[in-house]
Design an enzyme around this catalytic site. Structure first.
Site, PDB file in Angstrom:
ATOM      1  N   LYS A 142       0.834  -1.206   0.000  1.00 25.78           N
ATOM      2  CA  LYS A 142       0.000   0.000   0.000  1.00 25.78           C
ATOM      3  C   LYS A 142       0.869   1.257   0.000  1.00 25.78           C
ATOM      4  CE  LYS A 142      -3.504   2.867   1.698  1.00 25.78           C
ATOM      5  NZ  LYS A 142      -4.086   3.617   2.789  1.00 25.78           N
ATOM      6  N   ASN A 168       0.902   4.326  -2.622  1.00 26.86           N
ATOM      7  CA  ASN A 168       0.811   5.742  -2.212  1.00 26.86           C
ATOM      8  C   ASN A 168       2.025   6.540  -2.700  1.00 26.86           C
ATOM      9  OD1 ASN A 168      -0.771   4.822   0.872  1.00 26.86           O
ATOM     10  ND2 ASN A 168      -1.726   5.796  -0.870  1.00 26.86           N
ATOM     11  N   ASN A 201       0.333   9.431  -4.817  1.00 24.73           N
ATOM     12  CA  ASN A 201       0.059  10.659  -4.050  1.00 24.73           C
ATOM     13  C   ASN A 201       0.934  11.833  -4.489  1.00 24.73           C
ATOM     14  OD1 ASN A 201      -1.652   8.961  -2.738  1.00 24.73           O
ATOM     15  ND2 ASN A 201      -1.092   9.601  -0.673  1.00 24.73           N
ATOM     16  N   LEU A 237     -10.992   8.599 -11.112  1.00 25.69           N
ATOM     17  CA  LEU A 237     -10.826   9.638 -12.132  1.00 25.69           C
ATOM     18  C   LEU A 237     -10.958  11.033 -11.540  1.00 25.69           C
ATOM     19  CD1 LEU A 237     -12.892   7.948 -14.989  1.00 25.69           C
ATOM     20  CD2 LEU A 237     -10.468   7.684 -14.425  1.00 25.69           C
ATOM     21  N   SER A 248      -4.871  12.593  -0.704  1.00 23.62           N
ATOM     22  CA  SER A 248      -4.705  13.474   0.470  1.00 23.62           C
ATOM     23  C   SER A 248      -3.498  14.405   0.325  1.00 23.62           C
ATOM     24  CB  SER A 248      -4.582  12.638   1.739  1.00 23.62           C
ATOM     25  OG  SER A 248      -3.472  11.768   1.615  1.00 23.62           O
ATOM     26  N   GLU A 254       2.534  13.685   4.282  1.00 23.86           N
ATOM     27  CA  GLU A 254       3.160  12.505   4.902  1.00 23.86           C
ATOM     28  C   GLU A 254       4.310  11.964   4.036  1.00 23.86           C
ATOM     29  OE1 GLU A 254       0.095  10.331   7.788  1.00 23.86           O
ATOM     30  OE2 GLU A 254      -0.517  10.176   5.711  1.00 23.86           O
TER      31      GLU A 254
END
Ligand code: NAD
Length: 306
Positions: A184, A188, A192, A250, A255, A267
């Protein structure tokens, strides 16, 4: 079971509400006084796939908390872990700590405060949104995987899984938890920052050949670091997660993009930053992750001037 949720924002409030629904005695602990006051005054307004509800819940500032509890569910952003656990240090006692926070290195951060044998770590793809004081939403629930950080079996795993399931969480006791967390985190790490830097969505990254090349390089480097750390993270599983996000997310703003737009700290240190730090230890070149950390740090610095 007595539970304290430390960091009761989007995720903490949703999981706290679900545990309360399952019959746990839950206290939400948060430094956001407006949220704490709203929850105590008006209840927690929560919107879930199964419907909206207002739940009477107890909330307080961490410094007002008195133990003992059986479980502390840690859901601050990772860079607040130290401050949050320090504030309740005298009240932790013999409690288990469960972190479902993003990124890698959460067990090490928590182990600075409690016995490593009482730590559970995990991950979830479940999304949650903080709508304002006393108000949260979570739509599109996914599985929640967790296990003890040290890898020992313990009856507490079953107790927590049963409680989460009774509250509507698809909880799984997953002995290969370090691989699941790395997979995961790698997902990210790829999406991200690229969404944050390009002011876009996973669908947009997937639609761009350059986006895919960059995401692919991030994943290749991160998986090599995971393997060097002795974690059997699966590249194929990360690719599946990415393919799903490219096709279905989409409109979703990750975050990190929301954090930059709101001038909040991201983060990045627990994601690509952790990959870079661990790569250095194992002498693995990770130029793409390194560049991404620098660009996000620059964007964070620039956000303060806007
Ligand atoms: P959030 O910002 O909504 O909630 C964090 C809460 O921690 C805030 O309410 C904040 O006031 C509180 N806090 C800050 N310092 C504190 C302290 N010292 N003591 C107590 N509380 C403190 O964040 P979130 O979206 O709920 O994310 C929490 C964690 O879960 C992060 O690691 C995130 O990456 C992860 N996560 C989030 C999602 C999501 O969709 N929101 C999904 C999966 C994982």
């Amino acid at each position: 079971m007595k539970v304290a949720v430390l960091g009761a924002g989007a995720m903490g409030s949703v999981y706290g509400a679900r545990l309360a629904r399952a019959g746990a005695d839950v206290t939400l602990l948060d430094v956001n006084a407006a949220h704490v006051d709203a929850v105590n005054r008006d209840g927690l307004h929560i919107a879930l796939d199964e419907g909206a509800a207002v739940l009477p819940m107890r909330a307080m500032a961490p410094k007002a908390f008195t133990g003992p509890v059986d479980l502390i569910l840690l859901f601050t952003k990772v860079f607040h872990t130290d401050a949050a656990l320090s504030a309740i240090a005298d009240q932790i006692g013999d409690a288990w700590i469960l972190s479902l926070q993003n990124g890698v290195g959460n067990a090490d951060r928590i182990a600075a405060h409690v016995d490593r044998a009482k730590i559970m770590i995990g991950m979830t793809m479940t999304p949650a949104e903080f709508l304002g004081p006393g108000r949260v939403a979570s739509h599109g629930a996914a599985t929640t995987d967790f296990y003890t950080a040290e890898g020992q079996a313990d009856p507490m795993l079953e107790q927590v899984a049963n409680l989460l399931q009774a509250g509507g969480v698809t909880a799984r006791i997953t002995p290969e938890i370090h691989a699941a967390i790395w997979e995961k985190a790698t997902f990210n790490c790829a999406l991200n920052p690229l969404c944050a830097l390009s002011n876009g969505t996973p669908g947009g990254v997937g639609a761009s050949p350059e986006g895919r090349v960059l995401a692919d390089a991030v994943v290749r480097e991160a998986i090599a670091v995971a393997h060097a750390c002795g974690v059997a993270a699966s590249r194929a599983h990360v690719d599946e997660l990415l393919a799903h996000a490219y096709a279905h997310h989409l409109m979703h703003e990750p975050s990190m993009l929301q954090d930059l737009n709101a001038r909040r700290r991201t983060e990045i240190d627990a994601l690509n930053g952790a990959v870079v730090a661990l790569a250095e230890r194992h002498a693995i070149p990770v130029p793409t992750n390194q560049m991404i950390v620098r660009l996000i740090s620059l964007a964070e610095a620039n956000a303060r001037f806007r």
